[in-house]
Design an enzyme around this catalytic site. Structure first.
Site: not given
Length: 344
Positions: A125, A177, A212, A236
């Protein structure tokens, strides 16, 4: 109460003015006195001042340090940069807090109660993007650079740990991740481990989950989670997924917290397709207003507002169309205001 609080009010675009009016009616019914400085941003800011985030709006928040904001329209692809992101950057609103709770029983998921802390200033972002031209195509390659810092990670993680413990939460899951993005999200996971070991072990249980897998687990069994803390983009996405467990974004409030300012908002967009039809669900912004009341230590009023929303849904059975009901915005607001006034 007699104290008047100064705050900035940004009605926003699309359905924004409609849900803001409904929320102001609820606050008035609570007897909370605000001196609102009304400012424009987003598409309304362009129309009013030629800027999606006019200087007047920024100056107002610098003065009040407190804002309630309707949704701001951001074009996809081209066009101007997100006013929401610019606001977070301008006031260093590093913590995005998004609670998700089941308010209407009988849906696909019962008794969901999740609290998501999202880092609000870093990651992808930051907007470090550019194109590389090849063979006459000026946009042949698109590149985006994500930036996470140890300091930024520490600041958000400390806020999340402290608030989760203060609220009596039992466990907190660090979502990452780091198996693939070993540096970009590895630094966040590493800082979480260090901070937990140094200060919070024994006070709250720590979980680690890959993003995930977290998305899958939230759909299969959201009750295995209590509090989530994660980086900007993951937060988000996961907070919108969590909203889907409890009826959609019309039930999803958000708080943007910084050292010198706090901005409270509905998480959903401006919904231009239903703007002006009077059918928007104002609950997300009302719940954001309840978070704002908590922030300024008006916890009794915040509790009354949340209870009135619950009773309007489940005792009076008044619900907007997105929740399977037939009430328009004004009908729902009228019922809610009556509930608030009867709770004195």
């Amino acid at each position: 109460m007699s104290k008047t609080l100064s705050a900035t009010l940004i009605p926003g675009d699309g359905i924004g003015p409609e849900i803001v009016d409904a929320t102001l009616a609820a606050l008035d019914a609570l007897g909370v006195s605000f001196d609102w400085d009304v400012q424009q941003a987003g598409l309304a800011g362009i129309k009013a001042a030629g800027d999606p985030l006019p200087e007047a709006a920024l100056a107002s928040i610098r003065r009040t340090r407190l804002a309630l904001k309707g949704p701001l329209e951001t074009p996809s692809g081209g066009g101007y940069r997100s006013s929401n992101v610019r606001l977070r950057e301008a006031f260093k609103l590093y913590a995005n807090v998004r609670p998700t709770r089941t308010l209407i029983p009988g849906g696909r998921y019962e008794n969901v109660d999740l609290l998501i802390f999202r880092e609000n200033l870093e990651g992808l972002y930051t907007g470090y993007e550019h194109y590389i031209p090849i063979d006459g195509d000026p946009e042949a390659v698109a590149i985006a650079t994500g930036v996470n810092t140890r300091q930024g990670s520490h600041r958000l993680l400390e806020y999340a740990f402290e608030h989760a413990i203060a609220l009596g939460r039992k466990k907190i899951a660090v979502v990452h991740k780091a198996n693939i993005m070993k540096a970009l999200t590895g630094i966040f996971l590493d800082e979480a481990r260090k901070l937990y070991k140094a200060r919070y072990a024994g006070k709250i249980e720590l979980q680690e989950v890959i993003v995930d897998a977290c998305a899958m687990k939230l759909v299969l069994n959201p009750w295995q989670f209590d509090t989530l803390v994660t980086t900007n983009l993951f937060g988000d996405i996961l907070s919108d997924l969590a909203a889907g467990l409890v009826g959609g974004l019309g039930m999803a409030p958000g708080a943007n917290i910084g050292t010198d300012a706090a901005i409270f908002e509905a998480v959903h967009g401006s919904a231009p397709d239903i703007a002006g039809k009077g059918i928007a669900n104002p609950v997300a912004l009302m719940l954001a207003a309840a978070m704002m009341l908590d922030h300024v230590q008006l916890t009794t009023e915040a509790a009354r507002l949340r209870k009135a929303i619950n009773d309007t849904f489940n005792v009076d059975q008044v619900r907007t169309g997105d929740l399977g009901g037939k009430a328009d915005t004004k009908t729902f607001t009228k019922a809610l205001v009556a509930r608030i006034k009867n709770s004195v």
